[in-house]
Design a protein around this motif. Structure first.
Motif, short mmCIF file in Angstrom:
data_model
loop_
_atom_site.label_atom_id
_atom_site.label_comp_id
_atom_site.label_asym_id
_atom_site.label_seq_id
_atom_site.Cartn_x
_atom_site.Cartn_y
_atom_site.Cartn_z
N ILE A 247 0.86 -1.19 0.00
CA ILE A 247 0.00 0.00 0.00
C ILE A 247 0.89 1.24 0.00
CG2 ILE A 247 -1.98 1.11 1.09
CD1 ILE A 247 -2.42 -1.45 2.69
N PRO A 248 1.09 1.89 -1.14
CA PRO A 248 2.01 3.04 -1.23
C PRO A 248 1.46 4.28 -0.53
CG PRO A 248 1.63 2.03 -3.39
CD PRO A 248 0.58 1.50 -2.47
N VAL A 249 2.26 4.85 0.35
CA VAL A 249 1.88 6.11 0.99
C VAL A 249 2.42 7.30 0.21
CG1 VAL A 249 3.86 6.14 2.58
CG2 VAL A 249 1.77 7.36 3.18
N GLN A 250 3.62 7.17 -0.37
CA GLN A 250 4.32 8.17 -1.19
C GLN A 250 4.87 9.35 -0.42
OE1 GLN A 250 5.14 6.83 -3.68
NE2 GLN A 250 3.53 5.92 -4.91
N SER A 251 4.12 9.88 0.55
CA SER A 251 4.64 11.00 1.36
C SER A 251 3.96 10.99 2.71
CB SER A 251 4.37 12.34 0.66
OG SER A 251 4.72 13.44 1.51
N GLY A 252 4.64 11.53 3.72
CA GLY A 252 4.07 11.64 5.05
C GLY A 252 3.53 13.01 5.34
N ASN A 253 3.30 13.80 4.29
CA ASN A 253 2.84 15.18 4.45
C ASN A 253 1.59 15.41 3.61
OD1 ASN A 253 3.03 18.18 3.20
ND2 ASN A 253 3.78 18.20 5.31
N ASP A 254 0.53 15.92 4.23
CA ASP A 254 -0.75 16.09 3.53
C ASP A 254 -0.67 17.07 2.36
OD1 ASP A 254 -2.20 14.26 5.03
OD2 ASP A 254 -2.84 15.74 6.51
N ARG A 258 -1.52 16.21 -1.59
CA ARG A 258 -2.45 16.94 -2.46
C ARG A 258 -1.77 17.34 -3.76
NH1 ARG A 258 -3.98 19.18 2.55
NH2 ARG A 258 -2.70 21.05 2.17
N LEU A 259 -0.51 17.79 -3.67
CA LEU A 259 0.22 18.15 -4.89
C LEU A 259 0.45 16.93 -5.78
CD1 LEU A 259 2.89 20.57 -3.34
CD2 LEU A 259 1.04 21.20 -4.91
N MET A 260 0.59 15.77 -5.18
CA MET A 260 0.76 14.54 -5.95
C MET A 260 -0.54 14.06 -6.61
SD MET A 260 3.14 12.19 -3.45
CE MET A 260 4.92 12.36 -3.38
N GLY A 261 -1.67 14.58 -6.10
CA GLY A 261 -2.96 14.12 -6.61
C GLY A 261 -3.44 12.86 -5.92
N ARG A 262 -2.91 12.57 -4.72
CA ARG A 262 -3.33 11.39 -3.97
C ARG A 262 -4.64 11.71 -3.22
NH1 ARG A 262 -0.74 6.93 -5.64
NH2 ARG A 262 -0.54 5.97 -3.58
N THR A 265 -5.46 11.23 3.33
CA THR A 265 -4.60 12.00 4.22
C THR A 265 -3.65 11.05 4.94
OG1 THR A 265 -6.06 11.83 6.12
CG2 THR A 265 -6.46 13.66 4.58
N VAL A 266 -2.64 11.63 5.58
CA VAL A 266 -1.70 10.81 6.34
C VAL A 266 -2.42 10.09 7.47
CG1 VAL A 266 0.35 10.87 7.81
CG2 VAL A 266 0.25 12.30 5.76
N ALA A 300 8.28 18.91 5.21
CA ALA A 300 7.50 17.83 4.61
C ALA A 300 8.32 16.55 4.53
CB ALA A 300 7.01 18.24 3.22
N PHE A 301 9.60 16.69 4.18
CA PHE A 301 10.47 15.52 4.13
C PHE A 301 10.61 14.91 5.52
CE2 PHE A 301 14.97 13.92 4.37
CZ PHE A 301 14.73 12.74 3.68
N LYS A 302 10.74 15.76 6.55
CA LYS A 302 10.84 15.27 7.93
C LYS A 302 9.57 14.51 8.31
CE LYS A 302 11.55 16.87 12.70
NZ LYS A 302 10.28 16.28 13.20
N ASP A 303 8.41 14.98 7.83
CA ASP A 303 7.16 14.28 8.11
C ASP A 303 7.19 12.85 7.55
OD1 ASP A 303 6.08 16.44 9.42
OD2 ASP A 303 4.98 17.19 7.67
N THR A 304 7.78 12.70 6.38
CA THR A 304 7.89 11.36 5.78
C THR A 304 8.79 10.47 6.62
OG1 THR A 304 7.46 12.18 3.54
CG2 THR A 304 8.62 10.08 3.74
#
Length: 418
Positions: A247-254, A258-262, A265-266, A300-304
């Motif tokens: 299950i890909p999360v892709q990022s840990g930042n909401d 949104r910018l990714m189009g996912r 939410t986290v 945002a990177f730190k959130d991931t």
């Protein structure tokens, strides 16, 4: 004719190659592993990342230089046909949703260009080894801004449950011990069939097939998995289904999501993972992470990284964002290359540290594993019931073994036969 295939990219691409092989075998063509003896070369391409595209371009040029009839299939042909034509003007182009056109491309005297979407072909009848790759759907229901695959696989096309079950039955009859149900997004299965059937229904149906085999289900997007989570957990509880969830999360930042189009939410993702783990405690949650996507700042990177620490995934596929032409993300302000590379290195280092911590907990346990693949030397790669790889020495493929885990690395475990 003698036809030689080269396949790059994901498991779905491998399934597409099997489909094309099946179609050509039905026409009495001969498949060969010897490129020098081939009359026709088919390269099934991938274009998910920039470095992959560069590799494809180089290989296409090499194949053109052989002077043999060339068919370029797959995602590069579907997403960037003009690029492929510039590299190989006389080659036929077959998009990933026009696989049946490979017959015309191989047999015809003129160049064939078929890159649109057509009704899905029959499932493959080619079986190779102990692991059978069975595509269940092609395309997806999402619109991720970073994804070029959507340009190649434009619409969702699910195979019928009956056809999939028949392919599984045939594979098991011929000796398959692992059935890989694959798709661009397996959780989207059936949405184009009126919603009358879905992934849990399919997994239950495949579980009813007689035989000694295990089912591995490929990647599913979080938002679609959430819709039928109770049914998914019920279907995965069957003893023939690996307790494995990709299950890909892709990022840990909401904001980045949104910018990714996912479409989640986290916090929704965390709830999904925690619910699976609470109801199937031995479950293996594997995820994907993209670092350096446009809009990802240091916070945002730190959130991931924090999400990785909190959820301690069994495996993480970490990729540095790669700009792909004609995608929305390519039109956004980009993160500098040196920053992306630093973040990638930091994320991979953390992943290795966390995965080693997770795998160390298995040392000393007794587990049941299925031996499936040759490893280095005389070693064999087996899988636990939650799909973690275990390295064994000198055992027979295709059999279950009771083992004791004696060592671990960030990537796998090492077992000893009890």
């Amino acid at each position: 004719m003698k036809v030689y295939f080269e396949t790059y990219g994901c498991t779905l691409n491998k399934g597409d190659t099997l489909t094309m092989m099946s179609l050509l075998r039905e026409r009495k063509h001969q498949l060969t592993n010897d490129i020098s003896s081939a009359d026709v070369i088919v390269i099934n391409t991938c274009t998910v990342r920039m470095e992959t595209e560069e590799k494809m371009k180089k290989r296409i040029k090499e194949l053109v230089s052989t002077g043999k009839k060339l068919v370029v299939a797959g995602c590069l042909a579907g997403a960037e046909p003009a690029l492929v034509t510039s590299l190989a003007p006389s080659a036929s182009l077959i998009g990933p949703q026009s696989l049946e056109s490979v017959v015309k491309a191989v047999e015809g005297d003129s160049r064939v260009v078929e890159i649109g979407s057509k009704p899905p072909t029959l499932l493959p009848k080619v079986h190779e080894g102990l692991i059978a790759v069975i595509p269940i759907a092609d395309g997806c229901a999402g619109h991720c801004n970073f994804c070029i695959t959507k340009l190649a696989r434009r619409i969702l096309r699910s195979y019928s449950m009956r056809a999939i079950k028949e392919a599984v039955q045939e594979s098991v009859r011929r000796g398959a011990k692992e059935i890989e149900l694959t798709g661009q997004d397996t959780a989207a299965y059936g949405l184009d069939l009126g919603g009358l059937v879905g992934l849990p229904d399919l997994v239950r149906e495949i579980s009813s097939v007689e035989g000694d085999f295990m089912i591995r289900v490929g990647m599913m997007t979080p938002d679609l998995a959430m819709r039928r989570l109770d049914e998914i957990i019920e279907a995965w509880s069957h003893p023939k289904v690996y307790k494995f969830f990709h299950i890909p999360v892709q990022s840990g930042n909401d904001r980045v999501l949104r910018l990714m189009g996912r479409k989640y939410t986290v916090e929704e993702f965390k709830a999904l993972v925690k619910e699976i783990r609470s109801r199937i405690p031995q479950s293996n949650i594997t995820t994907d992470v993209i670092v350096g996507h446009p809009g990802e700042d240091e916070d945002a990177f730190k959130d991931t990284l924090d999400l990785m620490r909190e959820l301690k995934f069994e495996r993480i596929h970490i990729a540095m964002y790669s700009l792909r032409p004609n995608t929305r993300s390519s039109m956004m302000p980009q993160v500098p290359g040196d920053v992306k590379r630093r973040r990638l290195k930091e994320a991979v280092s953390l992943y290795e540290e966390l995965s080693l911590e997770v795998h160390k907990k298995y040392v000393g346990r007794e587990m049941r594993v299925l031996a499936l693949e040759r490893g280095k030397g005389e070693s064999v790669l087996a899988r636990t019931e939650n799909y973690i790889p275990v390295v064994l020495d000198m055992v027979e493929l295709g059999r279950w073994y009771d083992v004791k885990i004696i060592d671990s690395s960030f990537f796998d475990l090492r077992g000893m036969i009890i």
